[in-house]
Write a protein that holds these residues in place. Structure first.
Motif, mmCIF file in Angstrom:
data_model
loop_
_atom_site.group_PDB
_atom_site.id
_atom_site.type_symbol
_atom_site.label_atom_id
_atom_site.label_comp_id
_atom_site.label_asym_id
_atom_site.label_seq_id
_atom_site.Cartn_x
_atom_site.Cartn_y
_atom_site.Cartn_z
ATOM 1 N N PHE A 179 23.300 11.406 -32.386
ATOM 2 C CA PHE A 179 22.099 10.562 -32.423
ATOM 3 C C PHE A 179 21.009 11.211 -33.283
ATOM 4 N N PHE A 180 20.808 12.523 -33.049
ATOM 5 C CA PHE A 180 19.721 13.181 -33.784
ATOM 6 C C PHE A 180 20.094 13.506 -35.229
ATOM 7 N N ILE A 181 21.395 13.557 -35.512
ATOM 8 C CA ILE A 181 21.816 13.790 -36.905
ATOM 9 C C ILE A 181 21.636 12.526 -37.742
ATOM 10 N N TYR A 195 20.286 2.889 -37.749
ATOM 11 C CA TYR A 195 21.639 2.957 -37.194
ATOM 12 C C TYR A 195 21.719 3.807 -35.921
ATOM 13 N N ARG A 196 20.940 4.891 -35.903
ATOM 14 C CA ARG A 196 21.066 5.756 -34.730
ATOM 15 C C ARG A 196 20.575 5.049 -33.471
ATOM 16 N N ASN A 197 19.581 4.158 -33.644
ATOM 17 C CA ASN A 197 19.119 3.399 -32.478
ATOM 18 C C ASN A 197 20.136 2.326 -32.095
ATOM 19 N N ARG A 198 20.775 1.766 -33.122
ATOM 20 C CA ARG A 198 21.825 0.796 -32.831
ATOM 21 C C ARG A 198 22.974 1.439 -32.062
ATOM 22 N N MET A 199 23.143 2.737 -32.298
ATOM 23 C CA MET A 199 24.247 3.453 -31.644
ATOM 24 C C MET A 199 23.970 3.705 -30.163
ATOM 25 N N ILE A 200 22.717 3.607 -29.749
ATOM 26 C CA ILE A 200 22.364 3.940 -28.364
ATOM 27 C C ILE A 200 23.195 3.150 -27.348
ATOM 28 N N ALA A 241 24.793 8.491 -18.401
ATOM 29 C CA ALA A 241 24.149 7.535 -19.297
ATOM 30 C C ALA A 241 22.628 7.681 -19.210
ATOM 31 N N PHE A 242 22.139 7.944 -18.006
ATOM 32 C CA PHE A 242 20.694 8.109 -17.808
ATOM 33 C C PHE A 242 20.182 9.314 -18.606
ATOM 34 N N VAL A 243 20.904 10.421 -18.501
ATOM 35 C CA VAL A 243 20.503 11.632 -19.238
ATOM 36 C C VAL A 243 20.465 11.337 -20.738
ATOM 37 N N PHE A 244 21.515 10.674 -21.217
ATOM 38 C CA PHE A 244 21.595 10.347 -22.642
ATOM 39 C C PHE A 244 20.407 9.471 -23.066
ATOM 40 N N MET A 245 20.144 8.451 -22.263
ATOM 41 C CA MET A 245 19.040 7.536 -22.585
ATOM 42 C C MET A 245 17.701 8.278 -22.578
ATOM 43 N N ALA A 246 17.529 9.142 -21.599
ATOM 44 C CA ALA A 246 16.271 9.863 -21.473
ATOM 45 C C ALA A 246 16.052 10.772 -22.690
ATOM 46 N N VAL A 247 17.115 11.460 -23.109
ATOM 47 C CA VAL A 247 16.998 12.410 -24.230
ATOM 48 C C VAL A 247 16.785 11.675 -25.557
ATOM 49 N N THR A 248 17.425 10.532 -25.729
ATOM 50 C CA THR A 248 17.374 9.838 -27.023
ATOM 51 C C THR A 248 16.228 8.821 -27.100
ATOM 52 N N GLY A 249 15.434 8.774 -26.069
ATOM 53 C CA GLY A 249 14.284 7.868 -26.094
ATOM 54 C C GLY A 249 14.620 6.441 -25.713
ATOM 55 N N GLY A 250 15.782 6.239 -25.133
ATOM 56 C CA GLY A 250 16.198 4.894 -24.722
ATOM 57 C C GLY A 250 15.428 4.348 -23.531
ATOM 58 N N LEU A 251 14.621 5.216 -22.905
ATOM 59 C CA LEU A 251 13.858 4.753 -21.739
ATOM 60 C C LEU A 251 12.371 4.578 -22.065
ATOM 61 N N LEU A 266 21.193 -3.568 -23.157
ATOM 62 C CA LEU A 266 20.704 -2.289 -23.695
ATOM 63 C C LEU A 266 20.178 -2.470 -25.118
ATOM 64 N N SER A 267 20.944 -3.214 -25.903
ATOM 65 C CA SER A 267 20.564 -3.408 -27.300
ATOM 66 C C SER A 267 19.233 -4.149 -27.402
ATOM 67 N N ARG A 268 19.099 -5.220 -26.629
ATOM 68 C CA ARG A 268 17.875 -6.035 -26.697
ATOM 69 C C ARG A 268 16.671 -5.282 -26.115
ATOM 70 N N ALA A 269 16.924 -4.571 -25.026
ATOM 71 C CA ALA A 269 15.807 -3.881 -24.360
ATOM 72 C C ALA A 269 15.346 -2.662 -25.151
ATOM 73 N N VAL A 270 16.314 -1.895 -25.656
ATOM 74 C CA VAL A 270 15.980 -0.637 -26.330
ATOM 75 C C VAL A 270 15.552 -0.885 -27.779
ATOM 76 N N ASN A 271 16.278 -1.774 -28.466
ATOM 77 C CA ASN A 271 16.038 -1.919 -29.903
ATOM 78 C C ASN A 271 15.089 -3.064 -30.270
ATOM 79 N N TYR A 272 14.989 -4.067 -29.404
ATOM 80 C CA TYR A 272 14.157 -5.226 -29.753
ATOM 81 C C TYR A 272 13.035 -5.487 -28.755
ATOM 82 N N ASP A 273 12.895 -4.552 -27.812
ATOM 83 C CA ASP A 273 11.808 -4.629 -26.824
ATOM 84 C C ASP A 273 11.793 -5.971 -26.081
#
Lengths: 288, 352
Positions: B38-40, B165-170, B227-237, B312-319
């Motif tokens: 994600f960060f790369i 793309y990295r956000n799409r990957m979330i 999944a929660f840890v991943f979301m928290a670290v990548t800003g998905g929350l 997830l896609s709509r909430a994280v990427n399109y608010d």
């Protein structure tokens, strides 16, 4: 007379069209070691499963510690211990972890795993993963696991199967200790010597039915033949073995004539084994 | 249900799960690898925008003036063709200028010019083209013209900015972490069955309900926490956190039910992997659809995992919040309940 730990009344069980248990009736007294003997497929494991509440009989009644096992399964299971024929320990956990897991499930407070492991001669391996244990060690750990809740009835399915004589003897000693503690023991085994040594009474099960039930002594009295085996040396120097049936009117005369006419090398008496009796009753052996 | 017994089972299952070298290591590794990937990946987007263009006259004028880096012009034959191209995502933006534009501008009568865009094109890009076209029309007419600029979004309006793309990957990564637990939990149960551990458990005060509750909590807990840890670290929350957490929780229930079904048919680790890969392939398709929109058609929406990935896609990427995801939430929850009911039914038959 002591009350019954187990009371089984005419129970039946079928797997589809296979009638595994066909109306068996027996009881096990408190502090009694009860041997349950039969060949593979005779219905032993099915009976144990019914007695321990894993499956319920299609017909008949089972009372364990005064409770109907089909209605109060949980309460019955809280007061019994079961050691299975198949090794079913958690191999990736240590001996202590295995015992603590079951102590927690039984709600045992102040459980001392190390003491129990010492009792089954597994001290020094307490923290090792079970996957590193030999078969004998696993068998002893299974027995220890069955004892975590200090059960009032101990169900042991082939507890010494495949063990070396020393390990098997250790397990027999523990079984006797458990009886001394006050537990009734329901023991299934192929080993007739073991059943003979340990059991107060034995039941023979064959094709889903109990074909004989009594103490080993009485079964031998009833079905067995006592023999005298005499080894003599003939005039030509050859050894010859002669069997004389005991308890017959002619027994004394036969023995006397042997001593008078031939040179007796060895003489010893021989009792019928439980295996012989089982074969006599069912027409087949126990190990088949 | 006995809380003490269920707690004991959960503790045991978690210990065994992480002592399984394959699933334990894979679980931890996947979280780390997905976070690193994600960060790369670039946080910004650079791509080519295709513009469909319909103008019966002066097409050369517009084409020449629109020539710029990252822009591909496609001339179209009609307004309908422009709309179709945008709808079918052949182009991201479509511009339709009526015939006789010069005369219309001279007459100073208000004139409608349509700028079509697909729902994935960010608003700022749509506005940029409207401003650009207005500039060119003014230049062509030599004066300020009374043009009504009609911005039309074709397809569902997802709004928001264009998604790197990295956000799409979330959603894909989060889903992969959750779905992996299907295999892990199914393997745990089937190996307990295979080795006779279940039989040993069933002659203790533990009941079948305790058994399923223990497995259920373990499965949901393991899947959700990763999944929660991943979301928290990548800003998905960062936005719609409660909605995302709810979706992850319902998704974890779904995969736990699937794990029960899988464990009821599998006999050992190899058969868990065999059946599991089949299930994974089917379930991962919707996640891929979120990554590459337009790759799959509507049939993907019958696969329950689509609801999770879509939320997830709509909430994280399109608010998009609760109101825009309510249907998916119900469908995801319903699918999860159905899977758990089927799983418990089949597994209970096996255990009994």
């Amino acid at each position: 007379m002591s009350p019954d730990a187990i009371n089984v009344d005419n129970i039946e069980f079928s797997y589809g069209n296979v009638h595994a248990v066909k109306g068996i009736t027996f009881d096990v007294k408190e502090k009694e070691i009860f041997g349950f003997l039969g060949p593979n497929g005779a219905g032993k494991s099915t009976t144990i499963k019914m007695l321990t509440g894993q499956i319920f009989p299609k017909k008949g009644k089972i009372s364990v510690l005064g409770m109907d096992v089909t209605k109060k399964t949980g309460r019955v299971q809280a007061r019994i211990g079961v050691s299975f024929e198949q090794t079913n320990l958690y191999e990736q956990m240590s001996a202590v972890e295995n015992l603590k897991l079951f102590a927690d499930l039984f709600g045992v407070k102040k459980f001392d795993a190390d003491k129990l492991l010492a009792m089954v001669d597994l001290h020094g391996r307490n923290r090792d993963h079970v996957s590193t244990f030999s078969k004998g060690m696993k068998q002893r750990l299974m027995l220890a696991r069955a004892l975590v809740n200090q059960p009032e009835i101990l169900f042991l399915d082939e507890p010494t199967e495949g063990l070396d004589p020393v390990s098997a003897d250790n397990i027999r000693k523990i079984i006797l200790k458990e009886r001394e503690r006050g537990a009734a023991v329901f023991l299934t085994t192929h080993d007739m010597m073991e059943a003979d040594k340990l059991s107060d009474r034995v039941a023979f099960i064959h094709e889903g039915k109990i074909v004989a039930l009594d103490s080993p002594y009485h079964l031998k009295q009833k079905f067995g033949k006592r023999l005298i085996k005499v080894e003599t040396e003939t005039a030509s120097g050859e050894l010859k073995e002669t069997e004389i049936t005991m308890d017959e009117p002619y027994t004394a005369d036969d023995v006397r004539s042997l001593f008078a006419e031939e040179k007796v090398i060895t003489i010893h008496s021989e009792e019928a084994s439980l295996e012989d009796i089982f074969i006599q009753i069912t027409g087949r052996g126990l190990t088949g | 249900m006995n809380g003490r017994i269920i707690g004991t089972l959960i503790k045991k299952d978690v210990v065994l799960f992480f002592r399984d070298k394959f699933f334990g290591v894979m679980t931890l590794l996947m979280i780390v690898v997905f976070i690193v990937i994600f960060f790369i990946l670039p946080a910004t987007i650079r791509g080519t925008i295709k513009v469909g263009f319909y103008v019966p006259s002066f097409s050369t004028f517009f084409s020449k003036n629109l020539m710029t880096d990252g822009l591909v012009i496609q001339n179209m034959e009609s307004d309908e063709e422009v709309r179709r191209a945008v709808m079918e995502k052949e182009v991201q933006v479509g511009i339709s200028i009526p015939g006789g534009i010069s005369a219309l501008l001279d007459s100073e009568k208000p004139t409608d010019i349509f700028v079509y865009s697909s729902s994935e094109v960010p608003k700022d890009i749509q506005e940029m083209y409207t401003v650009l076209m207005n500039e060119m029309v003014t230049r062509m007419a030599g004066k300020k013209s009374p043009v009504n600029w009609r911005a039309v979004v074709l397809g569902p309006d997802l709004g928001g900015s264009q998604v790197p793309y990295r956000n799409r990957m979330i959603p894909l990564f989060a889903f992969m972490l959750i779905i992996t637990e299907t295999l892990g939990l199914a393997n745990l149960i089937s190996s307990e069955w295979e080795t006779g551990n279940v039989q040993a458990l069933m002659v203790t005060p533990l009941t079948v309900i305790d058994f399923f509750a223990g497995k259920g909590f373990t499965g949901v807990g393991l899947a959700f926490s990763q999944a929660f840890v991943f979301m928290a670290v990548t800003g998905g929350l960062k936005q719609n956190a409660f909605l995302v957490i709810t979706a992850l929780f319902l998704g974890s229930i779904l995969v736990t039910g699937l794990a029960f079904v899988l464990a009821s048919v599998a006999k050992d680790m190899m058969s868990v992997l065999g059946w599991g890969v089949l299930v994974l392939i089917v379930l991962v398709l919707p996640a891929t659809a979120a990554l590459f929109p337009g790759l799959f058609s509507g049939w993907i929406k019958v696969i329950p995992s689509f609801f999770l990935v879509d939320i997830l896609s709509r909430a994280v990427n399109y608010d998009i919040g609760w109101s825009g995801n309510l249907k998916n939430i119900f469908l995801l929850g319903g699918s999860g309940v159905v899977c758990v009911v089927f799983g418990v039914f089949f597994l209970k038959r096996k255990i009994s």
